[in-house]
Write an enzyme that holds these catalytic residues in place. Structure first.
Site, PDB file in Angstrom:
ATOM      1  N   LYS A 220       0.919  -0.884  -0.340  1.00 15.38           N
ATOM      2  CA  LYS A 220       0.322   0.195   0.517  1.00 15.38           C
ATOM      3  C   LYS A 220       0.065   1.320  -0.069  1.00 15.38           C
ATOM      4  CE  LYS A 220      -4.262  -1.894   1.259  1.00 15.38           C
ATOM      5  NZ  LYS A 220      -5.675  -1.728   1.997  1.00 15.38           N
ATOM      6  N   ARG A 254      -4.192 -10.020   4.621  1.00 13.54           N
ATOM      7  CA  ARG A 254      -4.131  -9.417   3.273  1.00 13.54           C
ATOM      8  C   ARG A 254      -2.942  -9.240   1.936  1.00 13.54           C
ATOM      9  NH1 ARG A 254      -6.416  -6.713  -1.135  1.00 13.54           N
ATOM     10  NH2 ARG A 254      -7.655  -7.289  -2.547  1.00 13.54           N
TER      11      ARG A 254
HETATM   12  N1  HH2 Z   1      -7.335  -3.725   0.250  1.00 12.17           N
HETATM   13  C1  HH2 Z   1      -7.903  -3.536  -1.324  1.00 12.17           C
HETATM   14  C2  HH2 Z   1      -8.362  -3.867  -1.438  1.00 12.17           C
HETATM   15  N2  HH2 Z   1      -9.690  -4.917  -1.022  1.00 12.17           N
HETATM   16  N3  HH2 Z   1      -9.939  -6.170   0.689  1.00 12.17           N
HETATM   17  C3  HH2 Z   1     -10.096  -5.701   2.595  1.00 12.17           C
HETATM   18  N4  HH2 Z   1     -10.314  -6.781   3.254  1.00 12.17           N
HETATM   19  N5  HH2 Z   1      -8.759  -4.859   2.777  1.00 12.17           N
HETATM   20  C4  HH2 Z   1      -7.605  -4.010   2.603  1.00 12.17           C
HETATM   21  O1  HH2 Z   1      -7.120  -3.641   2.707  1.00 12.17           O
HETATM   22  C5  HH2 Z   1      -8.343  -4.392   1.401  1.00 12.17           C
HETATM   23  C6  HH2 Z   1      -9.545  -5.217   0.612  1.00 12.17           C
HETATM   24  C7  HH2 Z   1      -6.805  -2.771  -1.526  1.00 12.17           C
HETATM   25  O2  HH2 Z   1      -7.284  -2.702  -2.946  1.00 12.17           O
HETATM   26  P1  HH2 Z   1      -6.223  -2.646  -4.609  1.00 12.17           P
HETATM   27  O3  HH2 Z   1      -6.598  -1.514  -4.843  1.00 12.17           O
HETATM   28  O4  HH2 Z   1      -7.657  -4.067  -5.028  1.00 12.17           O
HETATM   29  O5  HH2 Z   1      -5.861  -3.903  -4.728  1.00 12.17           O
HETATM   30  P2  HH2 Z   1      -4.996  -5.340  -4.338  1.00 12.17           P
HETATM   31  O6  HH2 Z   1      -6.541  -5.818  -4.490  1.00 12.17           O
HETATM   32  O7  HH2 Z   1      -3.877  -5.423  -5.096  1.00 12.17           O
HETATM   33  O8  HH2 Z   1      -4.357  -4.987  -2.947  1.00 12.17           O
END
Ligand code: HH2
Length: 276
Positions: A220, A254
């Site tokens: 992140k 995650r």
């Molecule tokens: N972060 C992302 C997506 N889904 N779900 C949960 N429960 N917690 C999180 O911190 C979280 C999430 C970040 O989203 P994205 O920008 O799509 O990146 P990536 O899915 O590659 O982490």
């Protein structure tokens, strides 16, 4: 503490690793749906081999400013992957905020719903309540389009905790048993670096809500802010963040980099928890 995801059960005596499988055109070579499907399935199997406990399949990027995706587009991306992973050794989570996608994913075999909107849509709540799947409910401030504009809290930890407490109560009232519920402070979702660090530092407060806590810090931008590294160079910072989250009470992390995280947690487990 236990977590029930469909017919899978975890006793949470050790932290779990949720491996991220993105099925978005920007996450794999943009060679059409078929190539995308094969690449995503190969990636999913690799993450299982590397020791992922759960796979999180997502067809819509929620990065700040990301373009929303239609229901059909999201279904076309994620359903072939979920169907292709039927019978896998680990539960499959659907990372979506659309009730139609959740419902179709559950019908296709998903055992968990990961909803960054925390089931605030009644149809999403009903889709999960009508099944036996687990749910992760995440806190965020604002929408992915606007959330990083000006995040504001009086007390970020107290406000996130109060929100998640209310969501747990709402889910239980809708008939979703506690053993199916996971909460997540939503790192980077409407939070400044200082907010994210406060949440990580005081993550233990969320464990007081009595359900498993999931932390998503992998690659992140807060890690970019701390290290000056581009997204492709954030592995060491991501592993450090996952370990810190676990040290502060996270039950599930995650992550994109499953092998590195699993190895780091083996060291953690040997010192702090169960061996192996
Ligand atoms: N972060 C992302 C997506 N889904 N779900 C949960 N429960 N917690 C999180 O911190 C979280 C999430 C970040 O989203 P994205 O920008 O799509 O990146 P990536 O899915 O590659 O982490």
């Amino acid at each position: 503490m236990f977590l029930h995801c469909g017919h899978f059960q975890f006793d949470l005596s050790r932290p779990l690793v949720m491996g991220i499988v993105n099925v978005t055109p920007d996450s794999f070579s943009d060679g059409g749906l078929h190539l995308q499907r094969d690449a995503a399935l190969a990636h999913a199997h690799q993450l299982i081999a590397e020791g992922a406990d759960i796979l999180d399949i997502g067809g819509e990027s929620t990065r700040p400013g990301a373009r929303p995706v239609s229901i059909q587009e999201e279904l076309d991306r994620v359903l072939p992957i979920i169907e292709g992973l039927r019978g896998a050794a680990v539960p499959i989570s659907i990372d979506s905020r659309k009730p139609e996608v959740m419902q179709a994913a559950i019908a296709a075999g998903a055992q968990m719903v990961n909803d960054i909107d925390a089931l605030q849509d009644a149809a999403a709540m009903n889709a999960v309540a009508a099944s036996n799947v687990a749910v992760c409910m995440m806190h965020k401030q604002g929408s992915p389009q606007t959330m990083q504009a000006q995040p504001h809290y009086q007390n970020v930890v107290a406000e996130v905790s109060a929100f998640l407490r209310d969501r747990i109560a709402a889910a239980e009232a809708a008939g979703i048993q506690r053993k199916r519920i996971v909460i997540d402070p939503g790192f980077g979702f409407g939070k400044t670096l200082a907010h994210n660090l406060a949440l990580l530092r005081e993550l233990k407060k969320l464990t007081e809500l009595g359900v498993p806590v999931l932390a998503g810090l992998s690659r992140k931008s807060m890690l970019g802010a701390l290290t000056g590294q581009d997204v492709g160079q954030r592995l060491p910072a991501s592993v450090a963040a996952a370990l810190i989250a676990v040290q502060h009470g996270a039950n599930i992390v995650r992550v994109h980099d499953v092998r590195a995280t699993v190895d780091a947690l083996k060291v953690w487990n040997a010192v702090n928890g169960e061996l192996g």
